[in-house]
Design a protein around this motif. Sequence first.
Motif, mmCIF file in Angstrom:
data_model
loop_
_atom_site.group_PDB
_atom_site.id
_atom_site.type_symbol
_atom_site.label_atom_id
_atom_site.label_comp_id
_atom_site.label_asym_id
_atom_site.label_seq_id
_atom_site.Cartn_x
_atom_site.Cartn_y
_atom_site.Cartn_z
ATOM 1 N N ASP A 119 24.230 31.869 15.362
ATOM 2 C CA ASP A 119 25.400 30.957 15.762
ATOM 3 C C ASP A 119 24.957 29.504 15.089
ATOM 4 O O ASP A 119 25.045 28.738 15.816
ATOM 5 C CB ASP A 119 25.474 30.893 17.092
ATOM 6 C CG ASP A 119 26.619 29.947 17.431
ATOM 7 O OD1 ASP A 119 27.644 29.932 16.658
ATOM 8 O OD2 ASP A 119 26.660 29.592 18.729
ATOM 9 N N GLY A 179 28.625 37.469 14.390
ATOM 10 C CA GLY A 179 29.662 37.613 15.648
ATOM 11 C C GLY A 179 30.349 36.103 15.192
ATOM 12 O O GLY A 179 30.052 35.718 14.495
ATOM 13 N N GLU A 180 31.011 35.965 16.334
ATOM 14 C CA GLU A 180 31.702 34.356 16.368
ATOM 15 C C GLU A 180 30.745 33.470 16.142
ATOM 16 O O GLU A 180 29.846 33.455 16.823
ATOM 17 C CB GLU A 180 32.523 34.540 17.620
ATOM 18 C CG GLU A 180 33.522 33.400 17.695
ATOM 19 C CD GLU A 180 34.329 33.367 18.992
ATOM 20 O OE1 GLU A 180 34.727 32.352 19.439
ATOM 21 O OE2 GLU A 180 34.128 34.192 19.798
ATOM 22 N N GLN A 181 31.072 32.274 15.551
ATOM 23 C CA GLN A 181 30.163 31.199 15.465
ATOM 24 C C GLN A 181 30.871 30.071 16.244
ATOM 25 O O GLN A 181 31.986 29.871 16.316
ATOM 26 C CB GLN A 181 29.941 30.883 13.943
ATOM 27 C CG GLN A 181 29.397 31.718 13.326
ATOM 28 C CD GLN A 181 28.237 31.208 12.178
ATOM 29 O OE1 GLN A 181 28.555 30.128 11.681
ATOM 30 N NE2 GLN A 181 26.881 31.931 12.180
ATOM 31 N N SER A 182 29.983 29.012 16.745
ATOM 32 C CA SER A 182 30.689 27.900 17.406
ATOM 33 C C SER A 182 31.495 27.130 16.543
ATOM 34 O O SER A 182 30.929 26.895 15.420
ATOM 35 C CB SER A 182 29.569 27.082 18.149
ATOM 36 O OG SER A 182 28.791 27.837 18.852
ATOM 37 N N LYS A 183 32.313 26.420 16.998
ATOM 38 C CA LYS A 183 33.269 25.556 16.159
ATOM 39 C C LYS A 183 33.573 24.369 16.917
ATOM 40 O O LYS A 183 34.388 24.444 18.107
ATOM 41 C CB LYS A 183 34.374 26.272 15.679
ATOM 42 C CG LYS A 183 34.465 27.127 14.242
ATOM 43 C CD LYS A 183 34.430 26.169 13.042
ATOM 44 C CE LYS A 183 33.805 27.082 11.824
ATOM 45 N NZ LYS A 183 32.458 26.812 11.662
#
Lengths: 160, 589
Positions: free
Chosen positions: B100, B132-136
Amino acid sequence: MAEIKLPENKLNQLKEICKSFDNKAGELINVLHKAQELFGYLPAEVQEVVAAELNTPVAHVFGVVSFYSFFTMTPRGRFPISICLGTACYVRGAEKVSDEFKRLLNLKLGETSADGKFSLTGLRCVGACGLAPVVLVGAKVYGRIAPENVKDIIKEYEEL
Amino acid sequence: MEQIKVTIDKKTLEVPKGTTILAAAKTIGIDIPTLCYFSLGDMKIENKPGGCRICVVEVEGRRNLAPACATECTPNMMVKTNSMRVLNARRTVLELILSDHPFDCLICAKSGNCELQDMAHRFGVREIPYHGEQSKYRVDTSPSIIRDVDKCIMCRRCEMMCNTVQTVGTLSAINRGFEAVVATAFEMNLEKSSCTYCGQCVAVCPTGALTEVDHTRQVISALADPKKTVIVQTAPAVRAALGEEFGLEAGSLVTGKMVAALRELGFDYIFDTDFAADLTIMEEGTELLSRLNKHLAGDKEVKLPILTSCCPAWVNFFEHNFPELKDIPSTARSPQQMFGAIAKTFYAEKLGISRENMVVVSIMPCLAKKYECQRDEFKTDGNPDVDFAISTRELANFIKQANIDFNALPDEDFDNPLGVSSGAAVIFGTTGGVIEAAVRTAYEIQTGKSLEKVDFDELRGMEGIREATIDVDGFPMRIGIAHGLGNARKLLEDVRDGKSQFHAIEIMACPGGCIGGGGQPLHHGDSSILMARQKAIYCEDAGKTIRKSHENPYIKELYEKFLGKPMSEKAHHLLHTHYFDKRTKITIE
């Protein structure tokens, strides 16, 4: 310089709440709990006052408010609808129930309808897992809800 | 202290009770990797949330792995810091953190000086197995500091600095789970918050999540513009730290090489903020004596103690937190701003150029200086007295970009007249220095006598709050010193409550003073670096021919030819300022 405004009587009541907990920073959660009872939600202004009264950084107050799902910064509707998304409710179809509420009210979780009547939130386990899936409207509990019951629940309140 | 026996990686040792596994291992040369853990031991600053789990070790008889930073040794404890189980767990933790994290190391401001990058390098990570999803999150740019929390690893060091050490309370972890970020109240931009721009969050951030606004390119543009005369001033603390960026030992004084490098870079005049520090002493010292003498004459209205006003983060701090005391600090501008005001009036006249064609650049150990030089009260018709403030780190990068072999440079001297300074000016760079410089001058002006000993050892040191009484010809002048805004807050609360016994208080926002500023080479938690820089500062002072500000011949000349005398109308206009109430107002509807 930022400036915030609150009605005088409410401001005094809020200060009284802080005082009743001896203005201790360690009582922050209890103070916020009471403040939310008073205002219905915790707008930035309220958090600023609480921070000043408890002599703690407002960033810290906001940190706590944003951490606990119980606290909200948006005004809740007259009839706040909470859908339990805890494990037991979830496996028994709470998500479908939630989707049906979202569809019929055209709201996302955390939102309040434009007329201020309904607000929709998800919460984690109300401790009534035997009744899963559980929906709360205000303090009233609805158990074993299926998506097809949702329409009737909303109807109950639409006329009020 | 009770000693207990522990065995770490088959080596048995005795440590005092209460020692953590991490500290015990360090004494026998075992370097357990850490990320969130941070300590400036000598300054009593520590962060150990035990959150990143990079430092996990195996403890015999314990079911799960233990974080070495937060686990105390127990009698006869058996610890393994490098078993297969530990190494696998550590790698997994690191891979998850990296999964991440943006992969823009090549263009990241922290590249080459990033603790996460170092860790990935140390563990030889070649691929990330988790996708997976990454922080934005949006990037928040303020006049001094950039927050890019996508690069944050939630070590909470910045939060510890901002809240526990500085008591500024701007940064806090908000939200929960994957949504959690370190942010300001209501996620407002730093610029709208109570941030003082002290930059201590930047100084401890292990990654590129918190960095300074880089003004190097604007400086390069000014240097390339033939119409502009570009003048540079260097703060005292820079010379005691810049060498570290070129591999020199901490505490190496590089004054002469720094001057040579600046000349090589193309600045037209290489001047010294120290000159303006001498000027500050003339103004602030006169103000101190004026208030003190009024007090001694029985004036009950006079505001004492006087507080120093050189530190822009400190000024921001009291404007936000103690606005009711805003007439207590000295009205003297900081040396950076005094320099700019003199350069763009006196010196511009001397050169026969307009202020618009003069660009004043300052090299600062500080990030708050970037904000300070943008304040409206330090502009004339929109033109700032100081155009750009770049940090010690930015200057080092600039020198490297320009192919300058810093260590091979000869020692060169500052230009005259704004480059000449006393030893009193150079100690402005460390905690205790400003007040010692003021005492040297105030004593001699007040008593008319010459000081037998210029060094005031009682004002020196690294304790967060210090106090001393100086005998000014029979008058006991009580002096308080605080560095770190949390310590300053304690002294300020006493002043507010009428309990303060001091006549003068020196405050610097950063631990150690400017030597530990947010724009200095990163110390990565090694407090011996700060000690070495402090020693270097006092060494430079001791080596100076002139040790007192009022004996600087060019300062005397400036007053004779231009300013008149200290606190004159002209001096007031150019060298003094006023403060604002920045506290959030709660009003009734």
